[in-house]
Design a protein around this motif. Structure first.
Motif, PDB file in Angstrom:
ATOM      1  N   VAL A 122      14.936  20.632 -37.016  1.00  0.00           N
ATOM      2  CA  VAL A 122      16.377  20.904 -37.096  1.00  0.00           C
ATOM      3  C   VAL A 122      17.120  19.626 -36.727  1.00  0.00           C
ATOM      4  N   THR A 123      17.757  19.034 -37.732  1.00  0.00           N
ATOM      5  CA  THR A 123      18.350  17.704 -37.570  1.00  0.00           C
ATOM      6  C   THR A 123      19.852  17.742 -37.335  1.00  0.00           C
ATOM      7  N   LYS A 124      20.433  18.930 -37.231  1.00  0.00           N
ATOM      8  CA  LYS A 124      21.881  19.035 -36.954  1.00  0.00           C
ATOM      9  C   LYS A 124      22.216  18.248 -35.683  1.00  0.00           C
ATOM     10  N   GLY A 125      23.356  17.599 -35.712  1.00  0.00           N
ATOM     11  CA  GLY A 125      23.769  16.863 -34.518  1.00  0.00           C
ATOM     12  C   GLY A 125      23.044  15.543 -34.330  1.00  0.00           C
ATOM     13  N   HIS A 126      22.150  15.208 -35.250  1.00  0.00           N
ATOM     14  CA  HIS A 126      21.455  13.924 -35.218  1.00  0.00           C
ATOM     15  C   HIS A 126      21.812  13.160 -36.502  1.00  0.00           C
ATOM     16  N   PRO A 127      21.718  11.847 -36.461  1.00  0.00           N
ATOM     17  CA  PRO A 127      22.067  11.066 -37.655  1.00  0.00           C
ATOM     18  C   PRO A 127      20.987  11.133 -38.734  1.00  0.00           C
ATOM     19  N   ALA A 128      21.290  10.540 -39.866  1.00  0.00           N
ATOM     20  CA  ALA A 128      20.347  10.517 -40.993  1.00  0.00           C
ATOM     21  C   ALA A 128      19.009   9.899 -40.585  1.00  0.00           C
ATOM     22  N   ALA A 129      19.041   9.000 -39.607  1.00  0.00           N
ATOM     23  CA  ALA A 129      17.791   8.367 -39.143  1.00  0.00           C
ATOM     24  C   ALA A 129      16.785   9.401 -38.650  1.00  0.00           C
ATOM     25  N   ALA A 130      17.276  10.501 -38.107  1.00  0.00           N
ATOM     26  CA  ALA A 130      16.371  11.558 -37.638  1.00  0.00           C
ATOM     27  C   ALA A 130      15.649  12.194 -38.820  1.00  0.00           C
ATOM     28  N   VAL A 131      16.362  12.377 -39.900  1.00  0.00           N
ATOM     29  CA  VAL A 131      15.745  12.965 -41.096  1.00  0.00           C
ATOM     30  C   VAL A 131      14.718  11.991 -41.673  1.00  0.00           C
ATOM     31  N   ARG A 132      15.067  10.706 -41.684  1.00  0.00           N
ATOM     32  CA  ARG A 132      14.104   9.715 -42.173  1.00  0.00           C
ATOM     33  C   ARG A 132      12.827   9.749 -41.324  1.00  0.00           C
ATOM     34  N   ALA A 133      13.005   9.920 -40.023  1.00  0.00           N
ATOM     35  CA  ALA A 133      11.841   9.914 -39.126  1.00  0.00           C
ATOM     36  C   ALA A 133      10.951  11.131 -39.355  1.00  0.00           C
TER      37      ALA A 133
ATOM     38  N   GLY B 158       3.843  36.187 -34.646  1.00  0.00           N
ATOM     39  CA  GLY B 158       3.750  36.193 -36.108  1.00  0.00           C
ATOM     40  C   GLY B 158       4.692  35.272 -36.865  1.00  0.00           C
ATOM     41  N   SER B 159       5.407  34.402 -36.161  1.00  0.00           N
ATOM     42  CA  SER B 159       6.285  33.468 -36.870  1.00  0.00           C
ATOM     43  C   SER B 159       5.503  32.647 -37.889  1.00  0.00           C
ATOM     44  N   THR B 160       6.105  32.426 -39.060  1.00  0.00           N
ATOM     45  CA  THR B 160       5.469  31.556 -40.056  1.00  0.00           C
ATOM     46  C   THR B 160       6.203  30.235 -40.193  1.00  0.00           C
ATOM     47  N   ILE B 161       7.436  30.167 -39.659  1.00  0.00           N
ATOM     48  CA  ILE B 161       8.187  28.917 -39.701  1.00  0.00           C
ATOM     49  C   ILE B 161       9.065  28.835 -38.453  1.00  0.00           C
ATOM     50  N   VAL B 162       8.844  27.791 -37.667  1.00  0.00           N
ATOM     51  CA  VAL B 162       9.613  27.608 -36.431  1.00  0.00           C
ATOM     52  C   VAL B 162      10.677  26.541 -36.669  1.00  0.00           C
ATOM     53  N   ARG B 163      11.875  26.780 -36.141  1.00  0.00           N
ATOM     54  CA  ARG B 163      13.014  25.882 -36.349  1.00  0.00           C
ATOM     55  C   ARG B 163      13.227  25.067 -35.075  1.00  0.00           C
ATOM     56  N   LEU B 164      12.782  23.824 -35.091  1.00  0.00           N
ATOM     57  CA  LEU B 164      12.737  23.044 -33.855  1.00  0.00           C
ATOM     58  C   LEU B 164      13.651  21.825 -33.884  1.00  0.00           C
ATOM     59  N   GLY B 165      14.623  21.822 -32.978  1.00  0.00           N
ATOM     60  CA  GLY B 165      15.512  20.675 -32.821  1.00  0.00           C
ATOM     61  C   GLY B 165      15.151  19.866 -31.590  1.00  0.00           C
ATOM     62  N   THR B 166      15.653  20.306 -30.441  1.00  0.00           N
ATOM     63  CA  THR B 166      15.556  19.543 -29.198  1.00  0.00           C
ATOM     64  C   THR B 166      14.140  19.084 -28.856  1.00  0.00           C
ATOM     65  N   VAL B 167      13.181  19.960 -28.997  1.00  0.00           N
ATOM     66  CA  VAL B 167      11.821  19.630 -28.566  1.00  0.00           C
ATOM     67  C   VAL B 167      11.204  18.506 -29.417  1.00  0.00           C
ATOM     68  N   LEU B 168      11.697  18.363 -30.625  1.00  0.00           N
ATOM     69  CA  LEU B 168      11.188  17.298 -31.502  1.00  0.00           C
ATOM     70  C   LEU B 168      12.010  16.016 -31.418  1.00  0.00           C
ATOM     71  N   LEU B 169      13.334  16.193 -31.361  1.00  0.00           N
ATOM     72  CA  LEU B 169      14.242  15.050 -31.572  1.00  0.00           C
ATOM     73  C   LEU B 169      15.062  14.670 -30.345  1.00  0.00           C
ATOM     74  N   GLY B 170      14.984  15.465 -29.295  1.00  0.00           N
ATOM     75  CA  GLY B 170      15.795  15.209 -28.113  1.00  0.00           C
ATOM     76  C   GLY B 170      17.142  15.908 -28.182  1.00  0.00           C
ATOM     77  N   GLU B 171      17.964  15.649 -27.163  1.00  0.00           N
ATOM     78  CA  GLU B 171      19.267  16.315 -27.090  1.00  0.00           C
ATOM     79  C   GLU B 171      20.155  15.864 -28.257  1.00  0.00           C
ATOM     80  N   ARG B 172      20.981  16.815 -28.711  1.00  0.00           N
ATOM     81  CA  ARG B 172      21.927  16.495 -29.775  1.00  0.00           C
ATOM     82  C   ARG B 172      23.178  15.824 -29.191  1.00  0.00           C
ATOM     83  N   SER B 173      23.794  14.963 -30.022  1.00  0.00           N
ATOM     84  CA  SER B 173      25.028  14.325 -29.570  1.00  0.00           C
ATOM     85  C   SER B 173      26.237  15.201 -29.858  1.00  0.00           C
ATOM     86  N   THR B 174      26.131  16.089 -30.857  1.00  0.00           N
ATOM     87  CA  THR B 174      27.276  16.941 -31.188  1.00  0.00           C
ATOM     88  C   THR B 174      26.910  18.401 -31.070  1.00  0.00           C
TER      89      THR B 174
END
Ligand SMILES: *Cc1c(COP(=O)(O)O)cnc(C)c1O
Length: 230
Positions: A36-47, A214-230
Motif C-alpha cells: 500500500v503506497t498511499k502517502g508515499h512518493p512514486a519512489a516507493a512504487v518503484r521500489a 484464510g486471507s489470500t491478499i494482504v494490504r500492507l503499508g507501514t510494515v513494508l514502507l514505514g510511516e506515511r508522510s500524509t
C-alpha cells in the motif's frame, strides 16, 4: 533511508511471518502481498516493483492518478479506499482491481462504465463484518444476495470479499472478524458459484491473524514502507 533499503529490510521479515502463519494452519497455498503506497512518493512504487511485488494499492483516485501518470503500467494498480460514484469513470480508467466496492449503486455505475469502455473490472466486494458504524461495506445479512446480483452484472468480475478488522491489538477481535468474512465468502459462493474465492484482508497490525483465517491478499503499508508522510 531509500525505499529500496526499506523494502529490502522489511520484505524478508514479512514473508517469513506470512509463511509461519500459513504453516500454523496447514495452508499450502500462497498469499499475495499488496504493497500500500498511499502517502508515499512514486519512489516507493518503484521500489516495490524492483523487489518483484508487481502491485501497488492506493486509497484515493487523485493520488492514484498522479502516480499512474508518472509510472504508467509499472505495477498493477489496486484501489483500496472508498470511491464516490461520480469518480467511477476515472477510477475505472486508472485501476486494475478495486477492493472497496461497497454499495449497489457504485457497482451499477462501475459496471455501466466498464461495459461502455469494453472492459471487465476486477473487484472485491467490501463487507462490514465487524459491525462498526464507521466502516463501509455490505452488512453480512445482505451480502450473499447482493454479491450474487453484482456477480451477474456484465463488466464486473468479483474476485472475492474485502474486509477490515476494528483497529485493535486484541487478537480475538481480529480473528473473529476475519473468520466471519471467510464464512461469509462461503455463503456468497453458495449464492453465486461463479465468484472468485479471494479474501482481501489483513493490514500491518493484523495480517498474521488474517492469513491464519484464510486471507489470500494482504494490504500492507507501514510494515513494508514505514510511516506515511500524509
Ligand atoms: C492504508 C490502508 C491499508 C494499509 O495500512 P497499514 O496499516 O499501513 O498497513 C490497508 N487497507 C486499506 C483499506 C487502507 O486504507
Amino acid at each position: 533511508m531509500t525505499y529500496e533499503r526499506r523494502v529490502a529490510e522489511s520484505l524478508p521479515r514479512v514473508r517469513d511471518r506470512i509463511a509461519a502463519a500459513l504453516a500454523r494452519t496447514g495452508r499450502t497455498d500462497d498469499v499475495i502481498i499488496l504493497p500500500v503506497t498511499k502517502g508515499h512518493p512514486a519512489a516507493a512504487v518503484r521500489a516495490v516493483a524492483a523487489a518483484g511485488l508487481g502491485r501497488a494499492g492506493e486509497n484515493r483516485v487523485q493520488e492514484l492518478e498522479s502516480k499512474r501518470s508518472e509510472l504508467g503500467g509499472l505495477v498493477e494498480w489496486h484501489l483500496i479506499g472508498h470511491l464516490q460514484r461520480n469518480k467511477a469513470r476515472r477510477a475505472l480508467a486508472l485501476s486494475d482491481v478495486i477492493h472497496s466496492l461497497d454499495s449497489v449503486r457504485l457497482a451499477d455505475e462501475l459496471a455501466r462504465e466498464a461495459e461502455r469502455a469494453g472492459t471487465t473490472l476486477r473487484v472485491y466486494v467490501q463487507v462490514n463484518v465487524s459491525g462498526e458504524a464507521t466502516k463501509g461495506g455490505f452488512e453480512p445479512e445482505e451480502a450473499p444476495a447482493e454479491v450474487a446480483r453484482i456477480a451477474g452484472l456484465p463488466g464486473l468480475a468479483v474476485e472475492g470479499l474485502m474486509t477490515m478488522a476494528p483497529f485493535t491489538d486484541d487478537l480475538a477481535v481480529q480473528r473473529k472478524t476475519f473468520a466471519a468474512a471467510r464464512s461469509l465468502l462461503e455463503q456468497c459462493a453458495a449464492a453465486a458459484p461463479e465468484i472468485g474465492r479471494g479474501l482481501s484482508m489483513g493490514m500491518s497490525n493484523d495480517y498474521e491473524v488474517a492469513v491464519e483465517e484464510g486471507s489470500t491478499i494482504v494490504r500492507l503499508g507501514t510494515v513494508l514502507l514505514g510511516e506515511r508522510s500524509t
